[in-house]
Design an enzyme around this catalytic site. Structure first.
Site, PDB file in Angstrom:
ATOM      1  N   GLY A  13      40.965  42.759  60.977  1.00 49.51           N
ATOM      2  CA  GLY A  13      40.041  43.570  60.190  1.00 49.51           C
ATOM      3  C   GLY A  13      40.547  44.948  59.796  1.00 49.51           C
ATOM      4  O   GLY A  13      39.754  45.875  59.654  1.00 49.51           O
ATOM      5  N   SER A  14      41.856  45.080  59.565  1.00 45.30           N
ATOM      6  CA  SER A  14      42.348  46.418  59.199  1.00 45.30           C
ATOM      7  C   SER A  14      41.909  46.810  57.788  1.00 45.30           C
ATOM      8  O   SER A  14      41.694  47.988  57.509  1.00 45.30           O
ATOM      9  CB  SER A  14      43.869  46.517  59.355  1.00 45.30           C
ATOM     10  N   ASN A  15      41.760  45.835  56.901  1.00 46.19           N
ATOM     11  CA  ASN A  15      41.237  46.172  55.567  1.00 46.19           C
ATOM     12  C   ASN A  15      39.771  46.591  55.647  1.00 46.19           C
ATOM     13  O   ASN A  15      39.346  47.520  54.962  1.00 46.19           O
ATOM     14  CB  ASN A  15      41.411  44.994  54.603  1.00 46.19           C
ATOM     15  N   ASN A 109      38.625  39.510  46.755  1.00 51.06           N
ATOM     16  CA  ASN A 109      39.579  39.213  47.833  1.00 51.06           C
ATOM     17  C   ASN A 109      40.810  40.082  47.638  1.00 51.06           C
ATOM     18  O   ASN A 109      41.086  40.552  46.539  1.00 51.06           O
ATOM     19  CB  ASN A 109      39.987  37.731  47.787  1.00 51.06           C
ATOM     20  N   HIS A 111      45.002  39.880  48.376  1.00 50.50           N
ATOM     21  CA  HIS A 111      46.083  38.945  48.729  1.00 50.50           C
ATOM     22  C   HIS A 111      47.399  39.728  48.770  1.00 50.50           C
ATOM     23  O   HIS A 111      47.647  40.556  47.886  1.00 50.50           O
ATOM     24  CB  HIS A 111      46.144  37.827  47.681  1.00 50.50           C
ATOM     25  N   SER A 143      47.318  42.278  45.621  1.00 47.36           N
ATOM     26  CA  SER A 143      46.426  42.112  44.468  1.00 47.36           C
ATOM     27  C   SER A 143      44.983  41.995  44.937  1.00 47.36           C
ATOM     28  O   SER A 143      44.699  41.243  45.872  1.00 47.36           O
ATOM     29  CB  SER A 143      46.758  40.823  43.710  1.00 47.36           C
ATOM     30  N   ASP A 152      43.109  31.898  45.053  1.00 49.52           N
ATOM     31  CA  ASP A 152      43.903  33.038  44.560  1.00 49.52           C
ATOM     32  C   ASP A 152      44.032  33.038  43.037  1.00 49.52           C
ATOM     33  O   ASP A 152      44.939  33.678  42.493  1.00 49.52           O
ATOM     34  CB  ASP A 152      45.314  33.070  45.186  1.00 49.52           C
ATOM     35  N   GLU A 181      47.621  47.883  50.784  1.00 49.54           N
ATOM     36  CA  GLU A 181      46.323  47.201  50.714  1.00 49.54           C
ATOM     37  C   GLU A 181      45.196  48.164  51.084  1.00 49.54           C
ATOM     38  O   GLU A 181      44.141  48.201  50.453  1.00 49.54           O
ATOM     39  CB  GLU A 181      46.285  46.004  51.676  1.00 49.54           C
TER      40      GLU A 181
HETATM   41  C1  GRF Z   1      45.824  40.960  54.674  1.00 43.36           C
HETATM   42  O1  GRF Z   1      47.219  40.933  54.597  1.00 43.36           O
HETATM   43  C2  GRF Z   1      45.218  40.436  53.401  1.00 43.36           C
HETATM   44  O2  GRF Z   1      46.030  40.641  52.283  1.00 43.36           O
HETATM   45  C3  GRF Z   1      45.099  38.957  53.654  1.00 43.36           C
HETATM   46  O3  GRF Z   1      44.805  38.854  55.026  1.00 43.36           O
HETATM   47  C4  GRF Z   1      45.296  39.990  55.720  1.00 43.36           C
HETATM   48  C5  GRF Z   1      44.141  40.552  56.485  1.00 43.36           C
HETATM   49  O4  GRF Z   1      44.503  41.596  57.350  1.00 43.36           O
HETATM   50  N1  GRF Z   1      44.112  38.366  52.812  1.00 43.36           N
HETATM   51  P1  GRF Z   1      43.378  42.443  58.079  1.00 43.36           P
HETATM   52  O5  GRF Z   1      42.533  41.474  58.909  1.00 43.36           O
HETATM   53  O6  GRF Z   1      42.563  43.129  57.032  1.00 43.36           O
HETATM   54  O7  GRF Z   1      44.113  43.393  58.956  1.00 43.36           O
END
Ligand code: GRF
Length: 208
Positions: A13-15, A109, A111, A143, A152, A181
């Site tokens: 869940g880093s994003n 999403n 990617h 992206s 995708d 990202e």
């Molecule tokens: C990221 O690299 C994203 O591009 C892909 O899954 C990964 C998720 O990483 N869809 P995180 O869980 O957000 O750290």
């Protein structure tokens, strides 16, 4: 009226953390998190959400007859939480019609490649970066795209580019792209809200 985000994640869940930080910093004034969902009860991203006092939910696929039934339950949970925009943040399940039809053009999403290159079924995680390096590419990136029934394959809304270094390994490349990202995703969510939600909010307010 804020755009209510439904975050779907499967792992670290880093994003999601980057989106949350952007909201906390005031960089995403039009957004609030309505629900954080995972298909894995032990996803680290869920712990972060709970720690922040956010509403969370997890469902296990083994409790459902098929993918559609799972997505039907998930869709109902998103609707109950009045989610406006679904944000996939490392979500490892392919979405089916109940969810796609309930949120047309409202699922994003991210990617870790420059789509349309290195995307599609099976192009996941470290495999993407291995393929990019094996082909001797000079650059890669990430992206943000709309989610459709083509994996995708939905419209790309924005990309971040990363130059490949001669000594890159799949892991070093993945780490540099992940940083990108974290910059790109909150920015693209903000743009989506401005373009597709804020105006709707204004017209709604005018009708009232
Ligand atoms: C990221 O690299 C994203 O591009 C892909 O899954 C990964 C998720 O990483 N869809 P995180 O869980 O957000 O750290």
């Amino acid at each position: 009226m804020k755009c209510r985000l439904g975050i779907l994640l499967s792992g670290r869940g880093s994003n999601f953390a980057a989106i949350l930080e952007a909201i906390e910093r005031g960089d995403l004034p039009g957004a609030e998190i309505a629900l954080v969902f995972s298909n894995h009860t032990d996803a680290a991203g869920l712990d972060l959400a709970r720690g922040k006092g956010l509403k969370t939910l997890s469902l296990e696929k083994t409790d459902f007859e098929n993918r559609r039934a799972f997505d039907q339950a998930l869709t109902e949970a998103l609707q109950e939480s009045e989610v406006d925009l679904v944000v996939l943040a490392g979500y490892d399940r392919i979405l089916t019609s109940p969810l796609l039809e309930a949120y047309p053009h409202r699922i994003l999403n991210i990617h870790p490649s420059l789509l349309p290159h290195y995307g599609g079924k099976g192009m996941l995680g470290i495999k993407v970066h291995e393929a990019v390096l094996a082909n001797g590419e000079l650059e890669s990136g990430c992206s943000v795209h709309l989610v459709t029934d083509v994996v995708d394959g939905g419209e790309v809304l924005g990309q971040g580019r990363v130059r490949i270094r001669p000594d890159d390994t799949p892991e070093t490349l993945a780490a540099r792209i992940l940083k990108e990202e974290h910059r790109l995703y909150p920015q693209m969510i903000g743009r989506w809200i401005e373009q597709h939600f804020s105006q709707q909010g204004v017209s709604h307010a005018q009708q009232v």
